[in-house]
Motif scaffolding. Structure first.
Motif, mmCIF file in Angstrom:
data_model
loop_
_atom_site.group_PDB
_atom_site.id
_atom_site.type_symbol
_atom_site.label_atom_id
_atom_site.label_comp_id
_atom_site.label_asym_id
_atom_site.label_seq_id
_atom_site.Cartn_x
_atom_site.Cartn_y
_atom_site.Cartn_z
ATOM 1 N N PHE A 20 -1.774 -2.592 -2.034
ATOM 2 C CA PHE A 20 -0.508 -3.237 -2.381
ATOM 3 C C PHE A 20 -0.713 -4.716 -2.694
ATOM 4 C CE2 PHE A 20 1.476 0.313 0.166
ATOM 5 C CZ PHE A 20 2.042 0.945 -0.931
ATOM 6 N N ARG A 21 -1.552 -5.396 -1.927
ATOM 7 C CA ARG A 21 -1.809 -6.817 -2.181
ATOM 8 C C ARG A 21 -2.503 -7.025 -3.528
ATOM 9 N NH1 ARG A 21 -1.609 -10.700 2.243
ATOM 10 N NH2 ARG A 21 -1.434 -9.645 4.247
ATOM 11 N N GLU A 22 -3.390 -6.115 -3.883
ATOM 12 C CA GLU A 22 -4.170 -6.281 -5.107
ATOM 13 C C GLU A 22 -3.408 -5.896 -6.370
ATOM 14 O OE1 GLU A 22 -7.125 -7.786 -5.589
ATOM 15 O OE2 GLU A 22 -6.918 -8.325 -3.490
ATOM 16 N N VAL A 23 -2.665 -4.789 -6.328
ATOM 17 C CA VAL A 23 -2.044 -4.305 -7.570
ATOM 18 C C VAL A 23 -0.523 -4.338 -7.551
ATOM 19 C CG1 VAL A 23 -4.032 -2.841 -8.079
ATOM 20 C CG2 VAL A 23 -2.040 -1.838 -6.949
ATOM 21 N N GLY A 24 0.078 -4.612 -6.400
ATOM 22 C CA GLY A 24 1.530 -4.620 -6.301
ATOM 23 C C GLY A 24 2.084 -3.240 -6.015
ATOM 24 N N TYR A 25 3.351 -3.205 -5.742
ATOM 25 C CA TYR A 25 3.998 -1.938 -5.370
ATOM 26 C C TYR A 25 4.065 -0.968 -6.546
ATOM 27 C CZ TYR A 25 7.423 1.374 -3.622
ATOM 28 O OH TYR A 25 8.055 2.527 -3.241
ATOM 29 N N GLU A 26 4.544 -1.427 -7.672
ATOM 30 C CA GLU A 26 4.746 -0.540 -8.824
ATOM 31 C C GLU A 26 3.441 0.081 -9.307
ATOM 32 O OE1 GLU A 26 7.627 0.585 -9.929
ATOM 33 O OE2 GLU A 26 8.646 -0.652 -8.443
ATOM 34 N N ALA A 27 2.368 -0.686 -9.350
ATOM 35 C CA ALA A 27 1.093 -0.189 -9.871
ATOM 36 C C ALA A 27 0.312 0.632 -8.848
ATOM 37 C CB ALA A 27 0.240 -1.342 -10.369
ATOM 38 N N ALA A 28 0.776 0.647 -7.615
ATOM 39 C CA ALA A 28 0.087 1.408 -6.569
ATOM 40 C C ALA A 28 0.487 2.879 -6.677
ATOM 41 C CB ALA A 28 0.422 0.842 -5.193
ATOM 42 N N SER A 29 -0.124 3.564 -7.620
ATOM 43 C CA SER A 29 0.169 4.989 -7.809
ATOM 44 C C SER A 29 -0.451 5.790 -6.663
ATOM 45 C CB SER A 29 -0.405 5.471 -9.129
ATOM 46 O OG SER A 29 -1.822 5.433 -9.084
ATOM 47 N N LEU A 30 -0.009 7.031 -6.523
ATOM 48 C CA LEU A 30 -0.599 7.882 -5.496
ATOM 49 C C LEU A 30 -2.085 8.114 -5.755
ATOM 50 C CD1 LEU A 30 2.182 10.459 -4.641
ATOM 51 C CD2 LEU A 30 1.258 8.640 -3.228
ATOM 52 N N ALA A 31 -2.475 8.154 -7.013
ATOM 53 C CA ALA A 31 -3.892 8.312 -7.334
ATOM 54 C C ALA A 31 -4.691 7.111 -6.832
ATOM 55 C CB ALA A 31 -4.072 8.493 -8.836
ATOM 56 N N VAL A 32 -4.173 5.909 -7.045
ATOM 57 C CA VAL A 32 -4.847 4.689 -6.591
ATOM 58 C C VAL A 32 -4.868 4.639 -5.063
ATOM 59 C CG1 VAL A 32 -4.675 2.158 -6.543
ATOM 60 C CG2 VAL A 32 -4.320 3.388 -8.692
ATOM 61 N N LEU A 33 -3.750 4.971 -4.435
ATOM 62 C CA LEU A 33 -3.672 4.961 -2.970
ATOM 63 C C LEU A 33 -4.600 6.016 -2.369
ATOM 64 C CD1 LEU A 33 0.182 4.497 -2.738
ATOM 65 C CD2 LEU A 33 -1.535 2.806 -2.058
ATOM 66 N N SER A 34 -4.661 7.165 -2.993
ATOM 67 C CA SER A 34 -5.534 8.245 -2.533
ATOM 68 C C SER A 34 -6.994 7.819 -2.599
ATOM 69 C CB SER A 34 -5.284 9.496 -3.382
ATOM 70 O OG SER A 34 -6.187 10.515 -3.039
ATOM 71 N N LYS A 35 -7.381 7.249 -3.721
ATOM 72 C CA LYS A 35 -8.766 6.804 -3.885
ATOM 73 C C LYS A 35 -9.137 5.735 -2.859
ATOM 74 C CE LYS A 35 -12.018 4.957 -7.241
ATOM 75 N NZ LYS A 35 -12.227 4.427 -8.583
ATOM 76 N N ALA A 36 -8.244 4.782 -2.646
ATOM 77 C CA ALA A 36 -8.526 3.679 -1.711
ATOM 78 C C ALA A 36 -8.641 4.149 -0.269
ATOM 79 C CB ALA A 36 -7.445 2.613 -1.823
ATOM 80 N N THR A 37 -7.879 5.172 0.079
ATOM 81 C CA THR A 37 -7.885 5.652 1.463
ATOM 82 C C THR A 37 -8.892 6.765 1.703
ATOM 83 O OG1 THR A 37 -6.121 7.258 1.022
ATOM 84 C CG2 THR A 37 -5.456 5.059 1.796
ATOM 85 N N GLY A 38 -9.338 7.395 0.624
ATOM 86 C CA GLY A 38 -10.240 8.528 0.780
ATOM 87 C C GLY A 38 -9.520 9.800 1.180
ATOM 88 N N LEU A 39 -8.191 9.783 1.108
ATOM 89 C CA LEU A 39 -7.387 10.962 1.458
ATOM 90 C C LEU A 39 -6.826 11.600 0.201
ATOM 91 C CD1 LEU A 39 -5.350 9.574 4.499
ATOM 92 C CD2 LEU A 39 -7.374 11.036 4.574
ATOM 93 N N GLN A 40 -6.724 12.904 0.216
ATOM 94 C CA GLN A 40 -6.076 13.612 -0.877
ATOM 95 C C GLN A 40 -4.591 13.260 -0.880
ATOM 96 O OE1 GLN A 40 -7.728 15.540 -3.130
ATOM 97 N NE2 GLN A 40 -9.596 14.898 -2.067
ATOM 98 N N LYS A 41 -3.945 13.421 -2.029
ATOM 99 C CA LYS A 41 -2.514 13.140 -2.129
ATOM 100 C C LYS A 41 -1.716 13.952 -1.115
ATOM 101 C CE LYS A 41 -2.773 12.047 -7.031
ATOM 102 N NZ LYS A 41 -2.367 12.455 -8.385
ATOM 103 N N ALA A 42 -2.087 15.203 -0.919
ATOM 104 C CA ALA A 42 -1.385 16.057 0.045
ATOM 105 C C ALA A 42 -1.502 15.497 1.461
ATOM 106 C CB ALA A 42 -1.922 17.488 -0.014
ATOM 107 N N SER A 43 -2.670 14.961 1.784
ATOM 108 C CA SER A 43 -2.859 14.364 3.114
ATOM 109 C C SER A 43 -2.015 13.105 3.274
ATOM 110 C CB SER A 43 -4.329 14.032 3.349
ATOM 111 O OG SER A 43 -5.105 15.206 3.371
ATOM 112 N N LEU A 44 -1.916 12.331 2.201
ATOM 113 C CA LEU A 44 -1.063 11.139 2.257
ATOM 114 C C LEU A 44 0.392 11.546 2.487
ATOM 115 C CD1 LEU A 44 -2.513 8.818 -0.536
ATOM 116 C CD2 LEU A 44 -2.459 8.370 1.914
ATOM 117 N N TYR A 45 0.846 12.564 1.773
ATOM 118 C CA TYR A 45 2.231 13.041 1.952
ATOM 119 C C TYR A 45 2.441 13.636 3.339
ATOM 120 C CZ TYR A 45 4.287 12.189 -2.600
ATOM 121 O OH TYR A 45 4.824 11.584 -3.708
ATOM 122 N N HIS A 46 1.392 14.238 3.898
ATOM 123 C CA HIS A 46 1.519 14.776 5.252
ATOM 124 C C HIS A 46 1.743 13.641 6.250
ATOM 125 C CE1 HIS A 46 0.950 17.437 8.650
ATOM 126 N NE2 HIS A 46 0.075 16.567 9.134
#
Length: 188
Positions: A20-46
């Motif tokens: 969020f600090r690097e790309v902002g809220y709008e640009a923080a897609s689930l794909a970007v968040l998933s990659k940064a955390t090492g979690l699949q999108k489904a795991s993030l939603y869980h």
């Protein structure tokens, strides 16, 4: 038996915060968040059933808790105003990594005039910082009528120095702000 979490809560929030600090809220897609955390999108939603907004709210809440402990608490503590302000300034330097990290309050501020989902938290955080700076100004001898003005100027300079440091890719404006903070607040 439930599978163990592959990343601890603190580490997860830290990685999300960095995105969020690097790309902002709008640009923080689930794909970007998933990659940064090492979690699949489904795991993030869980872990965050309400999606990106919940992730951002939890990141903001954790960051504000840390900011309160590191900056607001020393300003509001008892003792010599100069020493309290020096400690808070040192902690600001650490919190913003010497001016290299953006302020989440700015990142999550909505362009919508009527506010956004994070507006209550943002307003409360700014008010807490303003009150703490005003208190230390009063403790340093400033009249109440002037203390709030000094606090508002200090917060504006803090935010401006962070934006300028990031935009210039040079932390000198932030470092200058920290050096000049005692004269802004205490008039010394």
């Amino acid at each position: 038996m439930a599978r163990p979490k592959s990343i601890g809560e603190d580490e997860l929030l830290s990685r999300l915060e960095n995105v969020f600090r690097e790309v902002g809220y709008e640009a923080a897609s689930l794909a970007v968040l998933s990659k940064a955390t090492g979690l699949q999108k489904a795991s993030l939603y869980h872990r965050f059933p309400r999606g990106k907004a919940q992730m951002a709210q939890e990141v903001l809440s954790a960051a504000l808790d840390c900011f309160t402990q590191q900056v607001i608490a020393p300003l509001n503590a008892a003792g010599d105003p100069e020493k309290r302000l020096a400690l808070a300034a040192s902690n600001l330097d650490q919190y913003y990594f010497g001016g290299r990290k953006a302020c989440l309050l700015n990142i999550f501020a909505s362009p919508d005039i009527d506010g956004g989902p994070f507006q209550p938290s943002i307003r409360a955080a700014f008010e807490a910082l303003l009150k703490a700076f005003a208190k230390i100004a009063r403790d340093g001898g400033a009249p109440a009528s002037e203390a709030r003005q000094r606090a508002e100027r200090a917060v504006a300079l803090l935010q401006g120095s962070l934006v300028l440091s990031r935009g210039l890719q040079n932390h000198a404006p932030f470092k200058r702000f920290l050096k000049e903070l005692p004269s802004e607040i205490l008039g010394k």
